[in-house]
Design an enzyme around this catalytic site. Structure first.
Site, mmCIF file in Angstrom:
data_model
loop_
_atom_site.group_PDB
_atom_site.id
_atom_site.type_symbol
_atom_site.label_atom_id
_atom_site.label_comp_id
_atom_site.label_asym_id
_atom_site.label_seq_id
_atom_site.Cartn_x
_atom_site.Cartn_y
_atom_site.Cartn_z
ATOM 1 N N PHE A 146 3.963 -1.678 3.326
ATOM 2 C CA PHE A 146 3.416 -0.328 3.412
ATOM 3 C C PHE A 146 4.524 0.682 3.188
ATOM 4 C CE2 PHE A 146 0.887 -3.226 5.831
ATOM 5 C CZ PHE A 146 -0.422 -2.891 5.494
ATOM 6 N N LYS A 147 4.335 1.546 2.204
ATOM 7 C CA LYS A 147 5.308 2.596 1.898
ATOM 8 C C LYS A 147 4.742 3.914 2.427
ATOM 9 C CE LYS A 147 7.453 4.954 -2.046
ATOM 10 N NZ LYS A 147 7.342 5.150 -3.509
ATOM 11 N N MET A 148 5.386 4.443 3.464
ATOM 12 C CA MET A 148 4.899 5.640 4.140
ATOM 13 C C MET A 148 5.566 6.891 3.578
ATOM 14 S SD MET A 148 2.604 4.775 6.172
ATOM 15 C CE MET A 148 1.981 3.374 7.095
ATOM 16 N N ASP A 166 1.112 4.852 0.739
ATOM 17 C CA ASP A 166 0.427 5.906 1.479
ATOM 18 C C ASP A 166 1.097 7.228 1.136
ATOM 19 O OD1 ASP A 166 -1.089 7.366 3.232
ATOM 20 O OD2 ASP A 166 -0.163 6.564 5.053
ATOM 21 N N VAL A 187 0.858 -1.178 0.000
ATOM 22 C CA VAL A 187 0.000 0.000 0.000
ATOM 23 C C VAL A 187 0.894 1.227 0.000
ATOM 24 C CG1 VAL A 187 -1.792 1.283 1.213
ATOM 25 C CG2 VAL A 187 -1.789 -1.222 1.280
#
Length: 309
Positions: free
Chosen positions: A170-172, A144, A142
């Site tokens: 998850f890529k923040m 983000d 995902v």
């Protein structure tokens, strides 16, 4: 079982720029040289068709060509993440399945959105990611990112990780990424197989301290960023800090001034690729921004400026 303590993928997975001829058509010869250079720069993997690959300026047919070209040319030397973002669940799922069939190790997907105002509820976003997960047997990351303009709370992301089989990376890239990574890890536990950093590594050190195990950076100088990640992983905080301080001016110039054109400009200067132009209507880099980029890069002696010599 893969999980945060035993992730399948970690380290540095830079974004591969898309290379064009001066007339805006795809330059696949330069694309292959770009891939070879990036592998030689010490990456743990690659990501194609991301926003920093100008994916929003590509046709569906070009996406297929680039995916096939990249995966066939890389030929398993490193794992490749393919970005398959689309507003439609069906289209995103089909793109993701095709990427998997061609050899992608993972797909990266932004939450569904369109333009400045079309957004969806958490229930619809969850259904969207469930549909993508059901279509593939590889991890779904995902992304983000502010570009989607879609708030994704850490609690919501953690629930998706715990409830949706393939949603585990998850890529923040939002403001306060380190705090969000900490919260995500605390809430999701082992279901958060890959808490990753993004945004060209501008917040890399804080994100590593928060528990990030991977970073998706720009593609021009992985040989400078990888030692930061490695030193931190080995517990040498002083060395990680020193290396980060050394490369931060270049990271900052890419993130805040040059954007996705930085990698192509460096690759063109080092004769890795033939042309560094973006595709219209995106404007070319201002000459002064280019001059400053190269002035910052040269004393660091990145591989990109000497690989093809």
């Amino acid at each position: 079982m893969p999980g945060r303590s035993t992730p399948r993928y970690r380290g540095i997975f830079p974004v591969v720029p898309t290379t064009f001829h001066e007339d805006g058509t795809l330059d696949l010869a330069s694309q292959k040289r770009c891939l070879d250079f990036m592998i030689d720069s010490g990456v743990d993997g690659l990501c194609i068709l991301a926003n920093f690959s100008e994916q929003f300026l590509l046709s569906d047919e070009e996406r297929e060509t680039l995916t096939r070209t990249a995966l066939e040319h890389v030929a398993g030397r490193v794992p490749v993440i393919v970005t398959t973002t689309h507003t439609s669940t069906a289209v995103c799922a089909a793109r993701s399945r095709r990427a998997q069939d061609m050899g992608a190790a993972m797909v990266m997907v932004m939450p569904p959105y369109h333009g400045a105002t079309f957004r969806f509820s958490e229930a619809r976003i969850r259904s969207f990611f469930q549909g993508v997960s059901d279509a593939v047997g590889i991890p779904v990351m995902v992304q983000d990112a502010p570009a989607a303009g879609t708030p994704l709370s850490a609690a919501f992301l953690a629930r998706m990780a715990q409830e949706i089989e393939q949603v585990c990376y998850f890529k923040m890239e939002t403001a306060g990424a380190a705090s969000k990574l900490r919260e995500l890890i605390a809430l999701g536990g082992e279901a958060i197989e890959g808490p990753w950093d993004g945004e060209e590594a501008i917040t890399l050190l804080a994100d590593l301290e928060a528990g990030a195990t991977g970073s998706m950076t720009g593609g021009g100088f992985a040989d400078g960023i990888r030692p930061i990640i490695e030193a931190h992983r080995q517990g040498d905080r002083d060395q990680a800090f020193a290396q980060y301080q050394r490369w931060l001016p270049l990271i900052n110039h890419e993130n805040r001034q040059a954007g996705f054109l930085a990698a192509k400009t460096l690759m063109k200067e080092g004769r890795v690729i033939a042309c560094d132009a973006p595709r219209a209507p995106w404007p070319p880099m201002h000459p002064e921004v280019r001059r400053q980029l190269l002035a910052i890069a040269r004393p660091l002696d990145p591989l990109v400026l000497r690989w093809a010599h």
